[in-house]
Design an enzyme around this catalytic site. Structure first.
Site, short mmCIF file in Angstrom:
data_model
loop_
_atom_site.label_atom_id
_atom_site.label_comp_id
_atom_site.label_asym_id
_atom_site.label_seq_id
_atom_site.Cartn_x
_atom_site.Cartn_y
_atom_site.Cartn_z
N ALA A 1 10.78 18.10 1.25
CA ALA A 1 10.28 16.77 1.49
C ALA A 1 9.44 16.04 0.00
O ALA A 1 8.63 17.07 -0.43
CB ALA A 1 9.51 16.53 2.72
N ALA B 1 10.16 10.92 -6.71
CA ALA B 1 10.99 12.39 -6.66
C ALA B 1 10.11 13.52 -6.76
O ALA B 1 8.97 13.25 -6.75
CB ALA B 1 12.03 12.41 -8.00
N LYS B 2 10.62 14.60 -6.46
CA LYS B 2 9.73 15.75 -6.09
C LYS B 2 9.31 16.39 -7.36
O LYS B 2 8.30 16.73 -7.41
CB LYS B 2 10.72 16.76 -5.31
CG LYS B 2 9.80 18.09 -4.66
CD LYS B 2 8.95 17.65 -3.79
CE LYS B 2 7.88 18.89 -2.96
NZ LYS B 2 7.07 18.53 -2.10
N SER B 3 10.06 16.64 -8.34
CA SER B 3 9.88 17.56 -9.42
C SER B 3 9.81 16.70 -10.55
O SER B 3 10.91 15.93 -11.10
CB SER B 3 10.81 18.46 -9.52
OG SER B 3 10.87 19.56 -8.57
N GLU C 1 9.88 23.64 -0.42
CA GLU C 1 9.18 22.38 0.08
C GLU C 1 10.09 21.09 -0.37
O GLU C 1 10.17 20.72 -1.61
CB GLU C 1 7.75 22.21 -0.39
CG GLU C 1 7.30 20.69 0.27
CD GLU C 1 5.42 20.69 -0.08
OE1 GLU C 1 4.74 20.98 0.60
OE2 GLU C 1 5.35 20.13 -1.44
#
EC number: 2.6.1.16
Length: 609
Positions: free
Chosen positions: A397, A603-605, A395
């Site tokens: 996005a 941010a994603k992570s 994933e």
């Protein structure tokens, strides 16, 4: 958050580092930079903004030669997004070069000590103490110096380091923060995520706590901090480049919304049988006696909303109280914990720092832990007693979509397994749930077809709005919370979610003529009450869009517009009804001209607390 890459081999380090960073920009896109060695000197180029901005800088100021280098794409945690705060960072003598993910918790103390010894700092980051410490404790041997400095650092971090005096070497360290070695043909890579390595390596090794990776052109060594050699157990990369490509979609967010039927099918596969649930990863756990007095579900953001759905379903099926907590609060505000608590932690990335801290806290009290994650080899999966992998695929996005629906699916499987194990009071509801779970991927596919065009049209209404309300009762209220979060992060709308019955206890003062309200009504046993709440809002001339099931004329008669979705088991409605809300956020963001894959400040992570 933030992305690290490293390369050593015979090819152009610049082109490879830039390509790898492009695949990591979902981890942070405030600034980016690279440091490249040509065996004689190390040159740095840094720029604020995304990787494209760094590429433009390098076209004007190229680095000549060099097949060894490190790079970084940043999500700012200490210090604003500026060129000086961008990584790589060096010391005031330009001897050591560092890229860093995570947090150095004791950096203030270290920085003050170094300043008293004459070191001059020029950034606002915690990272800058690392190259200065390396200079302060330099033994003349790069590896020995790194080993001497590491025990001084407190926190969770991943590092890639280069030295002016040993420019043929990169050293990588992972401490509660992911960093992976990629093994290529006569070349080696470092990355904080597999996605950067797919074009270059088929075998990887995640560096573990207490290990140091030493990369040279002709050898890769993994050792303990004490110097003991470790033979890395290489693993094959399971994902492919196709998993990370847009495949014709304009944005990853839309691609991942449309992938949900397949993702949910993957979560169910091998676990959903004709007559029950079989979760192979939990077989040892389910064979044990079940003597837990309480279940705690711990997560952040969208995963927290998944947990709220899981709580409501588990409490309906089981004879055990269930509490859901925000990870960042759990460590400091939890109630009594013991071996009688089962703790379920949820994280798409498997690296969320707050959730990792909550997991460690639970284990300190002897709690049995189960992780629900999309990364079977992430830190959370490695540290939990048991793991259910959602198998949703990458994933990319930043807004979570298929992560949300697959996490709920995994929680349903777990709820059924625990109910069957304990003979819970909801046991007689299991056959109907099983029957409808088999049909769930098809129903999600049907929902996507039914709602995509209509939601695109409604999104136009949001273009000139600055606020929006979502209301619902029971499971619909949790769904409203997730819908509001998506609109906030993707369309930058001031979207607020409320339990429908609470509007008249204060929030009704904000309802003015024309203000958009999304009214969720998917739970039949709550429909009459929800309709009453909708009428109260309509009496104040709000513009109401109802989301309800096919054939529900009661809601359609009182709202301005209606969005119909298929009717499934009440427990499964939060998955089905999430689809139009995800699409609304996507189209609202695009119609307002925003980058829906990379929302500002996110941010994603999230690998820092």
């Amino acid at each position: 958050m933030s992305g690290i890459v490293g390369y050593i081999g015979k090819s152009s380090a610049e082109s490879i580092l830039l390509d790898c960073l492009t695949h990591l920009d979902y981890r942070g896109y405030d600034s980016a930079g690279i440091a490249i060695s040509n065996q004689e000197k190390i040159e740095i180029r840094k720029e604020i903004g995304r990787i494209e901005d760094l590429k433009t800088l390098l076209e004007m100021e190229p680095i000549t030669g060099g097949n060894i280098g490190i790079g970084h794409t940043r999500w700012a945690s200490h210090g604003s997004p500026t060129i000086s705060n961008a990584h790589p960072l060096s010391d005031d003598q330009s001897q050591f070069y560092v890229v860093h993910n995570g947090i150095i918790e004791n950096y203030r103390q270290l920085k003050n000590e170094l300043i008293t010894k004459g070191h001059v700092f020029c950034t606002d980051t915690d990272t800058e103490v690392i190259p200065h410490l390396l200079v302060q404790h330099d033994t003349g041997n790069f590896e020995e110096t790194v080993r001497k400095v590491l025990p001084l650092l407190k926190g969770s971090f991943a590092l890639a380091i280069m030295s002016k005096h040993q420019p043929d070497t990169i050293i990588g360290i992972s401490q509660e923060n992911p960093l992976i070695i990629g093994f290529g043909q006569n070349e080696a890579f470092l990355s904080s995520d597999i996605s950067a390595l797919l074009s270059y390596a088929k075998e990887i090794y995640p560096i573990k706590n207490g290990e140091i990776a030493i990369l040279k052109a002709n050898e890769i060594k993994v050792q303990t901090i004490e110097g003991e050699t470790i033979k890395p157990e290489k693993r094959i990369i399971e994902w492919t480049e196709d998993d990370f490509s847009l495949q014709g979609y304009e944005h990853y967010m839309l691609k991942e919304i449309m992938e949900q039927p397949k993702a949910i099918k993957n979560t169910l596969e091998g676990r959903l049988t004709e007559n029950g649930v079989n979760i192979p990863e939990l077989e040892p756990f389910l064979k044990e006696s079940f003597e837990y007095r309480k279940i705690d579900i711990v997560a952040n953001g969208t995963s927290y909303h998944s947990g709220m759905i899981g709580k409501k379903v588990m409490e309906t099926l089981l004879d055990i109280p269930v509490e859901v907590s925000i990870s960042s609060e759990f460590r400091y505000e939890h109630g009594p914990l013991s071996e009688k608590n089962l703790v379920i932690v949820i994280s798409q990335s498997g690296e969320t720092a707050d959730t990792l801290s909550a997991l460690r806290e639970a284990k300190q009290y002897g709690c049995k832990t189960i992780a629900i994650t999309n990364k079977r080899r992430g830190n959370i999966a490695r540290k939990a007693d048991y793991t259910i992998c959602t198998n949703a695929g990458p994933e990319l996005a930043v807004p979570a979509t298929k992560a949300y629906t697959t996490q709920i699916t995994a929680l349903y499987l777990l709820a059924i397994a625990l109910t069957e194990k304990t003979k819970g009071h909801g046991l007689d509801r299991i056959p109907e749930m099983l029957k409808e779970l088999h049909q769930l991927p098809e129903e999600v596919e049907k929902t996507l077809i039914m709602t995509q065009d209509a939601i695109d049209q409604f999104a136009q209404v949001t273009e000139d709005q600055y606020r929006l309300f979502l209301i619902g009762r029971g499971l619909d209220y949790v769904l409203a919370l997730e819908g509001a979060l998506k609109l906030q992060e993707v369309a930058y709308l001031h979207a607020d979610a409320y339990a429908a019955g609470e509007m008249k206890h204060g929030t009704m003062a904000l309802i003015t003529p024309g203000v958009p309200v999304i009214a969720l009504s998917t739970q039949k046993h709550l429909r009459d009450k929800t309709i009453s709440n909708i009428k109260e809002i309509k009496a104040r001339d709000a513009f109401v869009v109802g989301v309800t099931t096919i054939g529900d004329d009661d809601v359609s008669e009182i709202v301005d517009e209606v969005m119909y979705i298929p009717e499934v088991h009440p427990f499964l409605m939060p998955i089905i009804a999430a689809i139009p809300l995800q699409l609304l956020a996507y189209y609202a963001g695009t119609v307002r001209g925003y980058n829906v894959d990379r929302p500002r400040n996110l941010a994603k992570s999230l690998t820092v607390e």
